[in-house]
Design a protein around this motif. Structure first.
Motif, mmCIF file in Angstrom:
data_model
loop_
_atom_site.group_PDB
_atom_site.id
_atom_site.type_symbol
_atom_site.label_atom_id
_atom_site.label_comp_id
_atom_site.label_asym_id
_atom_site.label_seq_id
_atom_site.Cartn_x
_atom_site.Cartn_y
_atom_site.Cartn_z
ATOM 1 N N LEU A 1 -5.924 -2.436 -1.184
ATOM 2 C CA LEU A 1 -6.837 -1.405 -1.651
ATOM 3 C C LEU A 1 -7.689 -0.733 -0.631
ATOM 4 N N ALA A 2 -7.784 -1.644 0.364
ATOM 5 C CA ALA A 2 -8.616 -1.182 1.529
ATOM 6 C C ALA A 2 -8.026 -0.168 2.417
ATOM 7 N N ASP A 3 -6.649 0.085 2.101
ATOM 8 C CA ASP A 3 -5.899 1.027 2.751
ATOM 9 C C ASP A 3 -6.772 2.635 2.564
ATOM 10 N N ARG A 4 -6.963 3.340 3.534
ATOM 11 C CA ARG A 4 -7.708 4.505 3.259
ATOM 12 C C ARG A 4 -7.107 5.552 2.249
ATOM 13 N N ALA B 1 0.831 -1.330 -0.065
ATOM 14 C CA ALA B 1 -0.024 0.081 0.051
ATOM 15 C C ALA B 1 0.678 1.283 -0.046
ATOM 16 N N ASP B 2 1.912 1.184 0.796
ATOM 17 C CA ASP B 2 2.878 2.478 0.767
ATOM 18 C C ASP B 2 3.428 2.606 -0.848
ATOM 19 N N VAL B 3 3.812 1.500 -1.285
ATOM 20 C CA VAL B 3 4.365 1.689 -2.680
ATOM 21 C C VAL B 3 3.296 2.487 -3.548
ATOM 22 N N ALA B 4 1.941 1.708 -3.542
ATOM 23 C CA ALA B 4 0.710 2.105 -4.378
ATOM 24 C C ALA B 4 0.690 3.912 -4.156
ATOM 25 N N ARG C 1 -6.048 -12.201 -5.647
ATOM 26 C CA ARG C 1 -7.245 -11.069 -5.520
ATOM 27 C C ARG C 1 -7.776 -10.681 -3.962
ATOM 28 N N ALA C 2 -7.460 -11.569 -3.019
ATOM 29 C CA ALA C 2 -7.744 -11.210 -1.707
ATOM 30 C C ALA C 2 -6.372 -10.503 -1.308
ATOM 31 N N ALA C 3 -5.339 -10.561 -1.843
ATOM 32 C CA ALA C 3 -4.146 -9.699 -1.247
ATOM 33 C C ALA C 3 -4.457 -8.207 -2.133
ATOM 34 N N VAL C 4 -4.679 -8.285 -3.254
ATOM 35 C CA VAL C 4 -5.124 -6.900 -3.742
ATOM 36 C C VAL C 4 -6.087 -6.146 -2.973
ATOM 37 N N ASP C 5 -7.137 -6.943 -2.743
ATOM 38 C CA ASP C 5 -8.433 -6.211 -1.912
ATOM 39 C C ASP C 5 -7.905 -5.539 -0.561
ATOM 40 N N ARG D 1 -10.065 1.022 -9.803
ATOM 41 C CA ARG D 1 -10.285 -0.381 -10.038
ATOM 42 C C ARG D 1 -11.594 -0.790 -10.647
ATOM 43 N N ASP D 2 -12.454 -0.365 -9.500
ATOM 44 C CA ASP D 2 -14.129 -0.729 -9.762
ATOM 45 C C ASP D 2 -14.668 -0.260 -11.013
#
Length: 218
Positions: free
Chosen positions: A166-169, A136-139, A159-163, A178-179
């Motif tokens: 992306l749940a990071d505020r 998340a820090d890198v994204a 997919r679960a890892a990506v979710d 993404r959605d």
């Protein structure tokens, strides 16, 4: 059911469709927001999924504007995450303009039981959480500054890892992109190394064609 499904790079789409006409005779097409269906004189059908839908059909353009739409250079954020590894990048067309790849150690599963297994599971969960936080820090550092100019966010890996990432505020804008990019594929990738990231556009820019051809032996 289609006889086969193939993918064609946007740079080769015009030549592929010309070859389809040469093999099967004169064609007509129906262009919609999600697919362009090309039907040939001998009954062959090529259903071309629109990349980066929707397509706004243009009657004056070949195949309803699919060729122009597919070839357009877009700015796309890519986030690949697997347990322990991650890659973030921004592409303009097929050119990678910003990227970062990293990894964090996450232990594999164990066959141990009892309290030992519980301690191991807690340690593994902590390592996975730290890996997702690093991703998340890198994204946030690599993709988020470009959010306002991105056409899409493409994800890949687990997919679960990506979710989780992306749940990071901080990444609300990327999650929304993404959605809205639901028509694009979630990339099945191995460990998210630099070479894997660089190869991502070949997958998400390609046109997926469901091809049905007459049985010439009948």
């Amino acid at each position: 059911m289609p006889d086969r499904v193939l993918t064609v790079p946007p740079e080769r789409l015009a030549a592929w469709l010309a070859g389809f006409t040469q093999r099967h005779g004169a064609t007509t097409h129906r262009a919609g927001p999600d697919a362009v269906v090309v039907e040939a004189a001998d009954g062959a059908v090529a259903s071309c999924a629109v990349p980066f839908p929707p397509l706004l059909p243009e009657d004056a353009e070949p195949y309803g504007g699919l060729l122009v739409h597919a070839a357009r250079e877009r700015r796309v954020g890519v986030l690949l995450v697997r347990r322990g590894g991650y890659a973030a990048g921004v592409f303009h067309g097929a050119t990678l303009v910003a990227s970062k790849v990293g990894s964090r150690h996450v232990q594999g599963r164990t066959a141990a039981g009892g309290q030992s297994q519980q301690r191991f599971a807690r340690r593994r969960e902590k390592q996975a959480r730290e890996a997702f936080e690093a991703a998340a820090d890198v994204a946030a550092r690599i993709i988020l500054p470009h959010a306002a100019e991105l056409d899409a966010v493409v994800t890949g890996g687990d997919r679960a890892a990506v979710d989780h990432v992306l749940a990071d505020r901080r990444l609300t804008a990327l999650a929304a992109l993404r959605d809205r990019s639901a028509g694009l594929p979630h990339l099945a990738v191995p460990d998210p190394k630099q070479s894997v990231l660089e190869a991502a556009p070949a997958a998400y820019r390609a046109i997926r064609i469901s091809l049905s051809e007459p049985d010439v032996t009948a």
